[in-house]
Design a protein around this motif. Structure first.
Motif, short mmCIF file in Angstrom:
data_model
loop_
_atom_site.label_atom_id
_atom_site.label_comp_id
_atom_site.label_asym_id
_atom_site.label_seq_id
_atom_site.Cartn_x
_atom_site.Cartn_y
_atom_site.Cartn_z
N GLN A 1 -3.31 -3.11 4.67
CA GLN A 1 -1.86 -3.31 4.59
C GLN A 1 -1.51 -4.53 3.74
OE1 GLN A 1 -0.78 -3.57 8.69
NE2 GLN A 1 -1.75 -5.55 8.99
N PRO B 1 -4.39 13.54 -2.66
CA PRO B 1 -3.54 12.45 -2.18
C PRO B 1 -4.39 11.20 -1.94
CG PRO B 1 -3.06 14.48 -1.00
CD PRO B 1 -4.30 14.74 -1.81
N MET B 2 -3.87 10.05 -2.32
CA MET B 2 -4.64 8.80 -2.21
C MET B 2 -3.77 7.69 -1.67
SD MET B 2 -6.48 8.59 -5.94
CE MET B 2 -7.51 7.17 -5.54
N ARG B 3 -4.44 6.69 -1.10
CA ARG B 3 -3.73 5.46 -0.75
C ARG B 3 -4.11 4.39 -1.77
NH1 ARG B 3 -1.05 4.63 3.65
NH2 ARG B 3 -1.78 2.56 4.24
N VAL C 1 0.86 -1.19 0.00
CA VAL C 1 0.00 0.00 0.00
C VAL C 1 0.90 1.23 0.00
CG1 VAL C 1 -1.85 1.23 1.21
CG2 VAL C 1 -1.73 -1.27 1.32
N HIS C 2 0.59 2.18 -0.87
CA HIS C 2 1.42 3.39 -0.96
C HIS C 2 0.55 4.63 -1.12
CE1 HIS C 2 5.17 1.20 -1.09
NE2 HIS C 2 4.52 0.29 -1.80
N THR C 3 1.04 5.74 -0.54
CA THR C 3 0.33 7.01 -0.70
C THR C 3 0.91 7.73 -1.91
OG1 THR C 3 -0.05 7.11 1.67
CG2 THR C 3 -0.23 9.18 0.46
N THR D 1 -8.16 4.53 -0.16
CA THR D 1 -8.09 5.77 0.64
C THR D 1 -9.14 5.78 1.75
OG1 THR D 1 -7.46 6.85 -1.42
CG2 THR D 1 -7.98 8.28 0.45
N ASP E 1 -8.07 1.70 -5.09
CA ASP E 1 -8.11 2.89 -4.24
C ASP E 1 -8.63 2.47 -2.87
OD1 ASP E 1 -8.66 5.23 -2.93
OD2 ASP E 1 -10.22 5.91 -4.34
N PRO F 1 0.63 11.47 -4.31
CA PRO F 1 0.15 12.86 -4.23
C PRO F 1 -0.91 13.16 -5.29
CG PRO F 1 2.24 12.78 -5.39
CD PRO F 1 1.94 11.36 -4.96
#
Ligand SMILES: *Cc1c(COP(=O)(O)O)cnc(C)c1O
Length: 396
Positions: free
Chosen positions: A351, A298-300, A278-280, A345, A343, A282
């Protein structure tokens, strides 16, 4: 070594219960032939064929002679019907593995006679189901061309006309006129067959929709008029899906068998994968091939080990959501061959290693094969059968 985490769980207990429920619906009018063709609709022939036999099935329906050879090894005592017919060079194997071929072309019957004689078969010892084309124009001999077929079953032939088969092509229409016309043509064909002095034990007709629409009785009555027994061939319903009727039955006019099936049948397959990471990202980040998704804020994002080579239709990119922590996570960007980005977010605590459900239940939500099929303009049969061979089928 564990496999890449993209797998299908096959609930064998539910398959057995589905079989028993459907056999109960057919009884006392008809017996069932369990359709396990195309690797049991992608559910794994190796898991499913022995399970339906344990649940009481005497008959299995496979696509081809090669699938029949696999089914024979799994189920030594089952009757195995090769519904797609024999292809050139296959008749000998059909005999050796005690398969029951469906045939309708003269050359298929010639090949079977030759193979049976070569194996030293006695007269009337190789059962064959003759398919009649009653209106689908797919496979089957047309009733008017039956004369050419009869000679293959004459005195001294090693072939035995054990079954007469046809396929109903509109059994999932609440308006039963088409099915009635097909059954009338079949009745006429049966008349020609008995006029030629031939007798078949089984009338082999009707899929899941025919069974759930309550057609078993009409098919059995037709069979009884010709001194035959009825055999119905459910596929999709075995795997726990109730076919949709279109046109649908009017409210209050649904057959009891259909209402009971809705309550009783349980989906057998769940398709799952795990989150790789999982990464954030911008605002302004692009996702996937050609950047068809652009983050507005910004999104996860979660990477999932499943792609179109696993059978996840590429057209679902930016158009479908799958389940993570029991909530819907939208697919963002294009689906890749082996990977998909979600997505997450709005879903707390996601995780690496978390389970993703592509098809099946998680928490209080579920994705059915109809949901996936509707989103990619196809039918559940295709959703199931295109789940890739590399997706491990695991008994659950
Ligand atoms: C696939 C198939 C069936 C089963 O159809 P379902 O709609 O899945 O029940 C029955 N008969 C024939 C000839 C088939 O090819």
């Amino acid at each position: 070594m564990p496999t890449r985490p993209c797998w299908a769980e096959i609930r064998i207990r539910d398959l057995e219960e589905n079989y028993r429920f459907l056999a109960g619906l057919a009884a006392p009018h008809a017996e069932l032939l369990a359709i396990v063709k195309a690797n049991a609709y992608g559910h794994s022939l190796a898991l499913c064929a022995p399970a339906v036999v344990r649940a009481g099935a005497h008959w299995l329906g496979v696509t081809s002679v090669e699938e029949g050879i696999v089914a024979r090894a799994l189920c030594p005592d089952a009757r195995v019907l090769a519904i797609g017919g024999v292809f050139p060079g296959q008749a000998g194997a059909a005999v050796d593995y005690r398969l029951t071929p469906v045939a309708w072309e003269s050359w298929q019957l010639d090949d079977l006679v030759g193979a049976a004689r070569a194996a030293g078969a006695r007269a009337s010892s190789l059962p064959v189901h003759l398919e009649i084309d009653t209106g689908m124009s797919r496979q089957g001999v047309s009733p008017s061309a039956l004369g050419a077929v009869f000679a293959h079953f004459g005195p001294g032939s090693p072939l035995r006309l054990e079954g007469v088969m046809t396929h109903l092509f509109a059994a999932d229409e609440a308006d039963e006129r088409v099915t009635e016309e097909q059954l009338t043509r079949l009745d006429d064909a049966m008349g020609r067959i008995s006029a030629a002095g031939l007798f078949a034990e089984w009338l082999n007709v009707g899929n899941s929709a025919a069974l759930l629409a309550g057609q078993a009785r009409a098919i059995a009555e037709l069979a009884a008029r010709h001194g035959m027994k009825a055999l119905l061939r459910p596929g999709l319903a075995l795997y726990g899906l109730v076919p949709r009727f279109d046109p649908a039955f009017a409210p209050g006019e649904e057959p009891a068998s259909l209402l009971q099936a809705r309550a009783a049948l349980k989906p057998v397959l769940a398709w799952k994968a795990r989150i790789v990471g999982v990464h954030t990202v911008p605002a302004g980040a692009t996702v996937g091939y050609n950047g068809t998704f652009v983050a507005a804020e910004p999104m996860r994002l979660a990477l999932v080990a499943a792609g179109y080579a696993d059978g996840l239709d590429r057209c679902l990119g930016n158009r479908f959501s799958v389940l993570v922590h029991g909530e819907r996570a939208p697919i963002v960007g294009r689906i890749s061959m082996d990977q998909t980005v979600l997505d997450v977010t709005e879903i707390a605590g996601v995780q690496a290693g978390d389970e993703v459900v592509l098809l099946g239940a998680q928490g209080n939500d579920a994705i059915s094969a109809f949901d996936l099929a509707d989103a990619s303009a196809t039918i559940p049969w295709e959703v199931f059968t295109r789940i890739g061979a590399r997706v491990a089928r695991i008994q659950a």
